[in-house]
Scaffold this active site. Structure first.
Site, PDB file in Angstrom:
ATOM      1  N   THR A 217     -44.638 -23.843 -14.851  1.00 49.25           N
ATOM      2  CA  THR A 217     -44.807 -25.019 -15.693  1.00 49.25           C
ATOM      3  C   THR A 217     -44.263 -26.240 -14.963  1.00 49.25           C
ATOM      4  O   THR A 217     -43.675 -26.129 -13.893  1.00 49.25           O
ATOM      5  CB  THR A 217     -44.083 -24.832 -17.046  1.00 49.25           C
ATOM      6  OG1 THR A 217     -44.391 -25.915 -17.909  1.00 49.25           O
ATOM      7  CG2 THR A 217     -42.584 -24.773 -16.853  1.00 49.25           C
ATOM      8  N   ILE A 218     -44.473 -27.401 -15.554  1.00 51.65           N
ATOM      9  CA  ILE A 218     -43.841 -28.624 -15.053  1.00 51.65           C
ATOM     10  C   ILE A 218     -43.114 -29.287 -16.206  1.00 51.65           C
ATOM     11  O   ILE A 218     -43.404 -29.039 -17.383  1.00 51.65           O
ATOM     12  CB  ILE A 218     -44.849 -29.609 -14.418  1.00 51.65           C
ATOM     13  CG1 ILE A 218     -45.848 -30.157 -15.456  1.00 51.65           C
ATOM     14  CG2 ILE A 218     -45.559 -28.970 -13.248  1.00 51.65           C
ATOM     15  CD1 ILE A 218     -45.409 -31.370 -16.220  1.00 51.65           C
TER      16      ILE A 218
END
Length: 525
Positions: free
Chosen positions: A348-349
């Site tokens: 994810t970011i």
């Protein structure tokens, strides 16, 4: 103060505005939006969408997002659920009849309708001030002209690329190969998608040619998605959940996110004298691992689509934490919780922004597994998430796959509040690790008085499905002590998670930190 003769990072200070995220180009784009008169929501969306170009294995417009934000002028924390639903025709019985016990990553059944773009469009219109055309320009520019691939991104790319299907390989490999650090990566198809959204809003994505490209690609592979599923996509404003630990309030996104797990874990840890332990010793690592096992087992039983999560109050009740804490033995590791039939992963970011008026945004955005489902659309090359893997196929479970349901989500933005004042938007990437990461960060800050950069830098460990992952920052002595307690200890191949945070001090200074486990940074002006 850190030892300047030892490699490390200093915190970043500013007064007007700040962004902290996992890629420098995205941080720069967000700060530029602030300088041009945008607010923190404009900047966070601009940075997030660009991260889909800079870190395509982690996120993209075929994914989901969750947002916590505190508007300028008061300390309320609002939540926006930008996660998509399973198509209306999704049916766990059909998959069980086919002999499946879990949803497969590369299957169209793993693809829930992407929800992030709807949330970005809605938040831009209702909270932002610059408009979509302005805030999508950085991502359009880099999608068309390319970005040099960063070192950590290249490392993850090589690990994750095998899932890509033939069409996705055309878009997400460079000359047929995994790009090396510094090579230029372009996705002109996404630039065209973003240009249309910038001009026409969410309708350009969820109806018409782009939606047809997504639906046709999925149905050709056996998916049950329809244009109606895409047109009906709508983000949802929700009410955060929170809990207190050592004088600070941890605010989390409610189900279908797993944020309540972090609160429960801290509630369990509050029954132990963590502050009297060595922060990098075996005793703390053991107690934290045991608390995580119990909190995650509770999550596995209860967290689902908000309409199907019926025991959240019980999960967060003080007596629940007390009963679970009483199960922990300081001299012996308990068995791991029963594994999930659904999948939890790590990619994810995260981006956080605070602006000059002190609006604070905590935004997390993901395609779930590395490169999601590995399925890219035929015309525009939109890469789909595999969030359907977050469902279970267990009959009667609250999180059982069903038409129009949201799956249990691993991605959770965080926010801290002290004496009623919002003091720190933050996030810890790392899929299943995230609740443990939130609890570890809060404990580092409150139990051990670490600064925010020190708290992110500190070595991590995580008891994950029976594997006690202990980063190399711990000593071999600690690893042996944990093994002697009964933990199955390993050194992970990949660093555990990544994190960013911005502290808003009482005198108005912004203090930013970014995890060295990622390529990113904190930038302010």
């Amino acid at each position: 103060m850190r030892d300047f003769q030892v490699p490390g990072r200093s915190v970043v200070f500013s007064t007007n505005g700040m962004c902290a995220t996992s890629h420098p180009l995205a941080a720069h784009a967000a700060v530029d939006i602030l300088k041009r008169g945008g607010n923190a929501m404009d900047a966070a969306i601009a940075g997030a969408v660009l991260l889909g170009i800079c870190e395509p294995q982690m996120t993209g417009i075929g994914g989901d997002c969750f947002v916590l934000y505190s508007p300028s002028g008061h300390d309320d924390v609002l939540a926006m659920n930008g996660s998509g639903k399973a198509p209306a025709a999704a049916d766990a019985t059909r998959l069980r009849s086919a002999g499946l016990t879990a949803i497969e990553q590369g299957s169209p059944d793993a693809v829930t309708v992407p929800g992030a773009m709807d949330a970005f469009c809605h938040l831009s219109e209702t909270v932002g001030v610059l408009g979509l055309d302005a805030i999508l320009q950085p991502a359009i520019h880099y999608a068309e002209n390319g970005v040099p691939v960063a070192p950590r991104v290249a490392f993850d790319w090589g690990n994750d690329a095998p899932i890509l299907n033939p069409r996705a390989r055309e878009s997400y490999l460079v000359n047929g190969a995994v790009p090396k650090p510094g090579q230029i990566f372009r996705v002109p198809g996404q630039a065209e998608v973003l240009r249309r959204v910038a001009k026409h809003g969410r309708a350009a994505f969820y109806t018409g040619e782009i939606a047809e490209d997504m639906v046709n690609t999925l149905t050709a592979l056996g998916g049950v998605h329809t244009l109606d599923d895409f047109a009906a996509t709508a983000c949802e404003a929700t009410t955060p959940v929170s809990g207190n630990y050592a004088g600070v309030e941890l605010v989390e996104h409610p189900p279908n996110g797993q944020g309540a797990t972090a609160i429960l874990m801290l509630n369990i840890l509050s029954h132990f004298d963590i502050a009297d332990m060595d922060p990098l010793g075996a005793e703390r690592a053991h107690i934290e691992a045991e608390a995580a096992k119990l909190a995650y087992d509770t999550r596995n039983r209860f967290i689902a689509d908000s309409r199907h999560t019926e025991r959240l109050d019980h999960m967060l009740a003080p007596e629940t934490a007390a009963a679970l804490a009483a199960l922990i033995r300081q001299d012996t590791a308990m068995p791991a919780a029963a594994p999930l039939a659904e999948s939890v992963h790590k990619d994810t970011i995260y981006v956080t922004v605070v602006d000059k008026d002190r609006m604070a945004v905590s935004l997390i955005y993901s395609v779930f597994h590395g490169f999601g489902s590995g399925i890219a659309t035929d015309k525009f090359g939109i890469l789909f998430q595999c969030r359907g893997m977050g469902f279970t196929l267990q009959e009667g479970h609250p999180n059982e796959l069903g038409g129009g349901k949201r799956p249990m989500h691993t991605i959770i933005p965080g926010m801290l509040r002290e004496n009623g004042r919002v003091t720190m938007p933050f996030g810890v990437m790392g899929g299943a690790y995230q609740p443990n990461g939130h609890a570890r960060l809060v404990s580092n800050l409150r139990d051990f008085g670490m600064g925010i950069q020190e708290a992110l830098d500190a070595p991590r460990c995580f008891s994950d499905a029976g594997d006690m992952k202990v980063e190399r920052g711990y000593s071999d002595v600690v690893r042996q002590q944990l093994a002697d307690l009964g933990h199955a200890v390993s050194i992970p191949d990949t660093a555990i998670g990544g994190a960013q945070a911005i502290r808003i001090t009482e005198d108005g200074v912004l203090e930013g930190a970014s995890d060295p486990r990622k390529d990113g940074c904190a930038l302010g002006y």
